[in-house]
Design an enzyme around this catalytic site. Sequence first.
Site, mmCIF file in Angstrom:
data_model
loop_
_atom_site.group_PDB
_atom_site.id
_atom_site.type_symbol
_atom_site.label_atom_id
_atom_site.label_comp_id
_atom_site.label_asym_id
_atom_site.label_seq_id
_atom_site.Cartn_x
_atom_site.Cartn_y
_atom_site.Cartn_z
ATOM 1 N N GLU A 44 0.876 -1.135 -0.132
ATOM 2 C CA GLU A 44 0.061 -0.023 0.068
ATOM 3 C C GLU A 44 0.747 1.194 -0.239
ATOM 4 O O GLU A 44 1.803 1.344 0.617
ATOM 5 C CB GLU A 44 -0.923 0.193 1.273
ATOM 6 C CG GLU A 44 -2.136 0.998 1.331
ATOM 7 C CD GLU A 44 -2.678 1.268 2.567
ATOM 8 O OE1 GLU A 44 -3.692 1.908 2.560
ATOM 9 O OE2 GLU A 44 -2.403 0.590 3.650
ATOM 10 N N LYS A 117 -10.234 2.199 -2.294
ATOM 11 C CA LYS A 117 -10.467 1.869 -0.906
ATOM 12 C C LYS A 117 -11.801 2.193 -0.451
ATOM 13 O O LYS A 117 -12.049 3.282 -0.312
ATOM 14 C CB LYS A 117 -9.165 2.261 -0.148
ATOM 15 C CG LYS A 117 -9.242 1.513 1.342
ATOM 16 C CD LYS A 117 -7.870 2.022 1.939
ATOM 17 C CE LYS A 117 -7.743 1.435 3.420
ATOM 18 N NZ LYS A 117 -6.563 1.798 4.134
ATOM 19 N N CYS A 154 -5.565 -2.684 2.492
ATOM 20 C CA CYS A 154 -5.474 -2.679 3.914
ATOM 21 C C CYS A 154 -6.749 -3.025 4.862
ATOM 22 O O CYS A 154 -7.009 -4.072 5.144
ATOM 23 C CB CYS A 154 -4.788 -1.549 4.240
ATOM 24 S SG CYS A 154 -3.703 -1.464 5.607
#
Length: 295
Positions: A44, A117, A154
Amino acid sequence: MTKPLHVALVQHSNSADLAHNFAKTQDGIRKAAAKGAQLVVLQELHRSLYFCQTEDTDLFDLAETIPGPSTDTLGALAKELNIVIVASLFEKRATGLYHNTAVVLESDGTIAGKYRKMHIPDDPGFYEKFYFTPGDLGFEPIQTSVGKLGVLVCWDQWFPEAARLMAMAGAEMLIYPTAIGWDTRDDIDEQTRQCDAWVISQRAHAVANGIPVISCNRVGHESDPSNSSEGILFWGNSFIAGPQGEILAHAGAKDDEILSVELDMQRSEDIRRIWPYLRDRRIDHYQDLLKIYRD
């Protein structure tokens, strides 16, 4: 897809030198390709330090457009090496509108797709809500020449709903670019519990959906620019798991590493035949999953 697929991930530490970081990333991609990788996953926000430890408007200068300089470079590299690359970038969609975005570069150099995300944390040392607008592209796998990729990022890795929706849309594997680490003030037992929970959670997504998981984290200590904490010690431990959650490759907690393994994609077909979770889901009784909480 039932043919074997050679996959790799690039785990490394970062510095404040963006050019150095990007050169390290590209070198890792080349080394992974030299090992035979057809798909390479990056960690990331691999271009910079993890800047979300503080809230600083000057750090929006790190953001870039997609397409943009990084996707141009990585696209050219993907084409040169004839591989697919999953990269993680700080996307500037418009002035004042930014995303934490994973972008997939196809082996012909084009952008196969991107994922913004969806779950955005806001915790001490992880002030991502200041920087990132929640994704608006949904949980949609990205079709590539090496398969249909369920790319998440994540904090998404803690949510079984995200993994399930990707699998339900035909994802043949789950991929998690990650930046997670320890508060150095926590004792060793707590650090161990946190890292174990992280690995277990993602392995469970592999099990529950019958598909492999690739999780790529960074390593190294990164200081808190505000000096309000002791910074973050990123715990590495990147791994690749098979469709029963079995660990196929596992990196350490301290060093730069390239993990490389051949996935037997036929195993997902075989596993889903004997563990048919999708068949037995009781969707007629899941309505309350649309609630925040069942009061």
